[in-house]
Scaffold this motif. Structure first.
Motif, mmCIF file in Angstrom:
data_model
loop_
_atom_site.group_PDB
_atom_site.id
_atom_site.type_symbol
_atom_site.label_atom_id
_atom_site.label_comp_id
_atom_site.label_asym_id
_atom_site.label_seq_id
_atom_site.Cartn_x
_atom_site.Cartn_y
_atom_site.Cartn_z
ATOM 1 N N VAL A 25 27.805 42.798 28.448
ATOM 2 C CA VAL A 25 26.806 42.609 27.404
ATOM 3 C C VAL A 25 25.937 41.430 27.818
ATOM 4 C CG1 VAL A 25 26.423 42.060 24.972
ATOM 5 C CG2 VAL A 25 28.388 43.469 25.622
ATOM 6 N N ASN A 26 24.653 41.653 27.944
ATOM 7 C CA ASN A 26 23.707 40.591 28.340
ATOM 8 C C ASN A 26 24.162 39.857 29.602
ATOM 9 O OD1 ASN A 26 22.036 41.127 26.133
ATOM 10 N ND2 ASN A 26 23.204 39.762 24.818
ATOM 11 N N ASP A 27 24.522 40.607 30.634
ATOM 12 C CA ASP A 27 24.920 40.070 31.940
ATOM 13 C C ASP A 27 26.231 39.283 31.927
ATOM 14 O OD1 ASP A 27 22.679 41.164 33.253
ATOM 15 O OD2 ASP A 27 21.450 39.459 32.663
ATOM 16 N N THR A 28 27.050 39.436 30.896
ATOM 17 C CA THR A 28 28.350 38.781 30.823
ATOM 18 C C THR A 28 29.438 39.842 30.682
ATOM 19 O OG1 THR A 28 27.402 36.828 29.767
ATOM 20 C CG2 THR A 28 29.770 37.136 29.524
ATOM 21 N N MET A 29 30.477 39.764 31.547
ATOM 22 C CA MET A 29 31.573 40.722 31.457
ATOM 23 C C MET A 29 32.619 40.203 30.473
ATOM 24 S SD MET A 29 34.257 42.226 34.275
ATOM 25 C CE MET A 29 33.218 43.487 34.979
ATOM 26 N N TYR A 30 33.014 41.075 29.561
ATOM 27 C CA TYR A 30 34.072 40.780 28.595
ATOM 28 C C TYR A 30 35.280 41.640 28.933
ATOM 29 C CZ TYR A 30 30.438 38.432 25.944
ATOM 30 O OH TYR A 30 29.434 37.586 25.552
ATOM 31 N N VAL A 31 36.447 41.017 28.997
ATOM 32 C CA VAL A 31 37.684 41.737 29.309
ATOM 33 C C VAL A 31 38.621 41.636 28.114
ATOM 34 C CG1 VAL A 31 37.471 41.313 31.778
ATOM 35 C CG2 VAL A 31 38.786 39.733 30.387
ATOM 36 N N PRO A 32 39.528 42.596 27.948
ATOM 37 C CA PRO A 32 40.473 42.511 26.839
ATOM 38 C C PRO A 32 41.429 41.336 27.043
ATOM 39 C CG PRO A 32 41.037 44.342 28.263
ATOM 40 C CD PRO A 32 39.730 43.799 28.736
ATOM 41 N N VAL A 33 41.881 40.766 25.953
ATOM 42 C CA VAL A 33 42.731 39.576 26.035
ATOM 43 C C VAL A 33 44.049 39.874 26.751
ATOM 44 C CG1 VAL A 33 44.071 39.625 23.891
ATOM 45 C CG2 VAL A 33 43.127 37.484 24.700
ATOM 46 N N ASP A 34 44.521 41.113 26.727
ATOM 47 C CA ASP A 34 45.775 41.414 27.420
ATOM 48 C C ASP A 34 45.633 41.316 28.942
ATOM 49 O OD1 ASP A 34 44.221 43.793 27.244
ATOM 50 O OD2 ASP A 34 45.992 45.033 27.562
ATOM 51 N N PHE A 35 44.415 41.235 29.466
ATOM 52 C CA PHE A 35 44.223 40.997 30.898
ATOM 53 C C PHE A 35 44.790 39.634 31.288
ATOM 54 C CE2 PHE A 35 41.647 39.048 34.264
ATOM 55 C CZ PHE A 35 41.895 39.931 35.294
ATOM 56 N N PHE A 36 44.605 38.639 30.431
ATOM 57 C CA PHE A 36 45.053 37.284 30.754
ATOM 58 C C PHE A 36 46.568 37.157 30.768
ATOM 59 C CE2 PHE A 36 40.753 36.813 29.200
ATOM 60 C CZ PHE A 36 40.191 36.069 30.223
ATOM 61 N N ASP A 37 47.247 37.724 29.767
ATOM 62 C CA ASP A 37 48.707 37.589 29.757
ATOM 63 C C ASP A 37 49.396 38.675 30.579
ATOM 64 O OD1 ASP A 37 48.352 39.682 27.956
ATOM 65 O OD2 ASP A 37 49.225 38.632 26.262
ATOM 66 N N GLY A 38 48.914 39.910 30.531
ATOM 67 C CA GLY A 38 49.573 40.990 31.247
ATOM 68 C C GLY A 38 49.318 41.010 32.736
ATOM 69 N N ILE A 39 48.143 40.599 33.169
ATOM 70 C CA ILE A 39 47.776 40.653 34.583
ATOM 71 C C ILE A 39 47.856 39.279 35.240
ATOM 72 C CG2 ILE A 39 45.986 41.290 36.246
ATOM 73 C CD1 ILE A 39 47.081 43.683 34.672
ATOM 74 N N LEU A 40 47.271 38.280 34.611
ATOM 75 C CA LEU A 40 47.222 36.946 35.209
ATOM 76 C C LEU A 40 48.437 36.084 34.886
ATOM 77 C CD1 LEU A 40 43.457 36.066 34.654
ATOM 78 C CD2 LEU A 40 44.551 37.065 36.676
ATOM 79 N N GLY A 41 49.261 36.518 33.934
ATOM 80 C CA GLY A 41 50.450 35.742 33.575
ATOM 81 C C GLY A 41 50.146 34.488 32.772
ATOM 82 N N LEU A 42 48.995 34.457 32.120
ATOM 83 C CA LEU A 42 48.621 33.315 31.287
ATOM 84 C C LEU A 42 48.962 33.617 29.833
ATOM 85 C CD1 LEU A 42 45.137 32.605 32.881
ATOM 86 C CD2 LEU A 42 47.297 31.445 33.351
ATOM 87 N N ARG A 43 48.928 32.617 29.004
ATOM 88 C CA ARG A 43 49.237 32.797 27.593
ATOM 89 C C ARG A 43 47.946 32.763 26.782
ATOM 90 N NH1 ARG A 43 52.139 28.827 23.553
ATOM 91 N NH2 ARG A 43 52.657 30.316 21.936
ATOM 92 N N ALA A 44 47.722 33.808 26.003
ATOM 93 C CA ALA A 44 46.534 33.900 25.150
ATOM 94 C C ALA A 44 46.975 33.765 23.702
ATOM 95 C CB ALA A 44 45.835 35.226 25.366
ATOM 96 N N VAL A 45 46.381 32.805 22.986
ATOM 97 C CA VAL A 45 46.753 32.542 21.598
ATOM 98 C C VAL A 45 45.504 32.569 20.732
ATOM 99 C CG1 VAL A 45 47.803 30.862 20.038
ATOM 100 C CG2 VAL A 45 48.669 31.093 22.364
ATOM 101 N N GLY A 46 45.548 33.363 19.660
ATOM 102 C CA GLY A 46 44.441 33.413 18.718
ATOM 103 C C GLY A 46 44.473 32.228 17.765
#
Length: 56
Positions: A25-46
């Motif tokens: 959107v407007n030259d910025t890529m948005y990824v689902p939050v599960d990419f960070f914890d499921g793929i990168l092994g990081l913790r995503a907290v709302g």
């Protein structure tokens, strides 16, 4: 990562499903939050204000 595909290949192995496909959107890529914890092994907290914090 490919726009409009809800999967990601890790180390050229079988694809890992994502909850949603990445979008641009407007030259910025948005990824689902599960990419960070499921793929990168990081913790995503709302937060109460509707934002997400990412930590490793």
């Amino acid at each position: 990562m490919t726009v409009d595909e809800n999967r990601y290949f890790v180390n050229k192995t079988a694809p890992v499903a994502l909850s949603e496909a990445p979008i641009i959107v407007n030259d910025t890529m948005y990824v689902p939050v599960d990419f960070f914890d499921g793929i990168l092994g990081l913790r995503a907290v709302g937060t109460a204000s509707g934002f997400f914090g990412i930590s490793g």
